[in-house]
Design a protein around this motif. Structure first.
Motif, PDB file in Angstrom:
ATOM      1  N   UNK A 126      66.027 109.237  24.266  1.00  0.00           N
ATOM      2  CA  UNK A 126      64.786 110.252  24.767  1.00  0.00           C
ATOM      3  C   UNK A 126      65.140 111.606  24.466  1.00  0.00           C
ATOM      4  N   UNK A 127      66.273 111.965  24.944  1.00  0.00           N
ATOM      5  CA  UNK A 127      66.632 113.429  24.896  1.00  0.00           C
ATOM      6  C   UNK A 127      66.932 114.026  23.584  1.00  0.00           C
ATOM      7  N   UNK A 128      67.498 113.098  22.599  1.00  0.00           N
ATOM      8  CA  UNK A 128      67.796 113.271  21.324  1.00  0.00           C
ATOM      9  C   UNK A 128      66.563 113.675  20.725  1.00  0.00           C
ATOM     10  N   UNK A 129      65.487 112.772  20.815  1.00  0.00           N
ATOM     11  CA  UNK A 129      64.247 113.011  20.334  1.00  0.00           C
ATOM     12  C   UNK A 129      63.527 114.072  20.666  1.00  0.00           C
ATOM     13  N   UNK A 130      63.647 114.504  22.020  1.00  0.00           N
ATOM     14  CA  UNK A 130      62.960 115.542  22.624  1.00  0.00           C
ATOM     15  C   UNK A 130      63.651 116.965  21.957  1.00  0.00           C
ATOM     16  N   UNK A 131      64.748 116.908  21.844  1.00  0.00           N
ATOM     17  CA  UNK A 131      65.423 118.220  21.292  1.00  0.00           C
ATOM     18  C   UNK A 131      65.249 118.298  19.934  1.00  0.00           C
ATOM     19  N   UNK A 132      64.876 117.407  19.262  1.00  0.00           N
ATOM     20  CA  UNK A 132      64.510 117.464  17.791  1.00  0.00           C
ATOM     21  C   UNK A 132      63.107 118.324  17.510  1.00  0.00           C
ATOM     22  N   UNK A 133      62.174 118.083  18.871  1.00  0.00           N
ATOM     23  CA  UNK A 133      61.081 118.533  18.619  1.00  0.00           C
ATOM     24  C   UNK A 133      60.734 120.440  19.116  1.00  0.00           C
ATOM     25  N   UNK A 134      62.052 120.558  19.819  1.00  0.00           N
ATOM     26  CA  UNK A 134      62.024 121.811  20.425  1.00  0.00           C
ATOM     27  C   UNK A 134      61.706 122.965  19.373  1.00  0.00           C
ATOM     28  N   UNK A 197      68.620 120.804  14.812  1.00  0.00           N
ATOM     29  CA  UNK A 197      68.159 121.844  14.128  1.00  0.00           C
ATOM     30  C   UNK A 197      68.085 123.194  14.534  1.00  0.00           C
ATOM     31  N   UNK A 198      69.139 123.160  15.742  1.00  0.00           N
ATOM     32  CA  UNK A 198      69.232 124.319  16.654  1.00  0.00           C
ATOM     33  C   UNK A 198      70.314 125.026  16.263  1.00  0.00           C
ATOM     34  N   UNK A 220      72.481 127.925  25.631  1.00  0.00           N
ATOM     35  CA  UNK A 220      71.247 128.874  25.076  1.00  0.00           C
ATOM     36  C   UNK A 220      71.216 128.621  23.585  1.00  0.00           C
ATOM     37  N   UNK A 221      70.219 128.250  22.869  1.00  0.00           N
ATOM     38  CA  UNK A 221      69.965 128.033  21.424  1.00  0.00           C
ATOM     39  C   UNK A 221      68.899 128.312  20.836  1.00  0.00           C
ATOM     40  N   UNK A 222      69.013 128.741  19.433  1.00  0.00           N
ATOM     41  CA  UNK A 222      67.518 129.220  18.677  1.00  0.00           C
ATOM     42  C   UNK A 222      67.499 128.355  17.714  1.00  0.00           C
ATOM     43  N   UNK A 223      66.416 128.317  17.076  1.00  0.00           N
ATOM     44  CA  UNK A 223      66.025 127.466  15.862  1.00  0.00           C
ATOM     45  C   UNK A 223      66.618 128.222  14.733  1.00  0.00           C
ATOM     46  N   UNK A 224      67.258 127.105  13.922  1.00  0.00           N
ATOM     47  CA  UNK A 224      67.788 127.720  12.550  1.00  0.00           C
ATOM     48  C   UNK A 224      66.601 128.160  11.653  1.00  0.00           C
ATOM     49  N   UNK A 225      66.924 129.450  10.804  1.00  0.00           N
ATOM     50  CA  UNK A 225      65.918 129.912  10.063  1.00  0.00           C
ATOM     51  C   UNK A 225      65.237 128.945   9.252  1.00  0.00           C
ATOM     52  N   UNK A 226      63.749 128.967   9.478  1.00  0.00           N
ATOM     53  CA  UNK A 226      63.129 127.976   8.402  1.00  0.00           C
ATOM     54  C   UNK A 226      62.531 126.669   9.285  1.00  0.00           C
ATOM     55  N   UNK A 227      63.415 126.327  10.293  1.00  0.00           N
ATOM     56  CA  UNK A 227      62.896 125.255  11.077  1.00  0.00           C
ATOM     57  C   UNK A 227      61.467 125.483  11.808  1.00  0.00           C
TER      58      UNK A 227
END
Length: 243
Positions: A126-134, A197-198, A220-227
């Motif tokens: 559930x956490x892996x799926x949530x992280x993918x939506x971030x 993708x972070x 602390x993480x940010x979205x990779x460019x284009x994500x």
């Protein structure tokens, strides 16, 4: 105990212990929170100078209230209705009942400058799926902030990923069955963030003043460019509220 069973038991335990948890937070019973971790996550979020925040797993809303007091527009979401009701009763943000599974499938149409998960990521799949939506929840340049139990201080042996029995030790009276939780090594947290993708920007390790050891780990993480570019039409939290 399979992953699905464990994920369900987490929700069962939080439904059963919501009132006790609200009391523990309100009365400041948890020493590490009182001395270290509450302020650590507030400082981490404020360091990003956000206008908008989504508080994932907001519980009874203490973090949302602390951030709202700083002039930030906060949306708090949680899967436990009684905790969301308690948060609404105290005010200091907008609060909704939303499960992690719903978030993973796009239930939230808002974006924010910071998505924060404060000791709220207990599951496995559930956490892996949530992280993918971030990435789709972040404004351009936005960040994800996760605070969790420091893997090296969890007392888990062997030091490998897997489900562990939970405990309410240190939270005071009134609790019943504990929630299981999915232990992740430090390296596994980094991998999970990257797989979503972070890009990991920082790891912080707030130190407990009495033990001299890490009280938590903050990623602390940010979205990779284009994500998330396909989601650019999504409304921000602030725009959503002014329409």
């Amino acid at each position: 105990m399979g992953d699905g069973t464990s994920e369900a038991l987490i929700l069962d335990a939080w439904h059963a212990n919501a009132q006790a948890w609200e009391s523990a937070v309100r009365e400041g019973r948890i020493e590490s929170r009182r001395l270290v971790t509450d302020q650590a996550i507030v400082d981490t979020v404020l360091s990003q100078s956000p206008c908008t925040v989504i508080d994932v797993g907001c519980g009874e809303g203490w973090l949302a209230r602390a951030l709202t007091a700083q002039g930030i527009d906060v949306l708090g979401v949680d899967a436990i209705p009684s905790l969301v009701e308690a948060a609404r009763a105290k005010g200091g943000g907008e609060f909704r009942v939303v499960s992690y599974e719903d978030m993973a499938t796009g239930a939230l149409t808002e974006r924010a400058d910071v998505v924060v998960c404060n000791f709220s990521l207990l599951g496995g799949a559930s956490v892996d799926a949530l992280l993918a939506a971030v990435p789709s929840l972040l404004e351009p340049g936005g960040v994800l902030a996760i605070q969790t139990l420091h893997p090296l201080m969890a007392g888990v042996e062997p030091y490998v990923d897997g489900w562990r029995e939970g405990s309410w030790v240190g939270c005071g009276e009134g609790f019943s069955q504990p929630a299981p939780w999915y232990f992740r090594t430090l390296g596994s947290w980094v991998t999970a963030i990257q797989m979503a993708g972070l890009t990991l920007l920082a790891i912080k390790e707030p130190i407990h003043p009495h033990t001299g050891r890490p009280a938590s780990a903050i990623f602390v993480a940010g979205a990779r460019q284009g994500n998330g570019d396909e989601q650019t039409s999504r409304r921000s939290v602030s725009r959503h509220r002014t329409e």
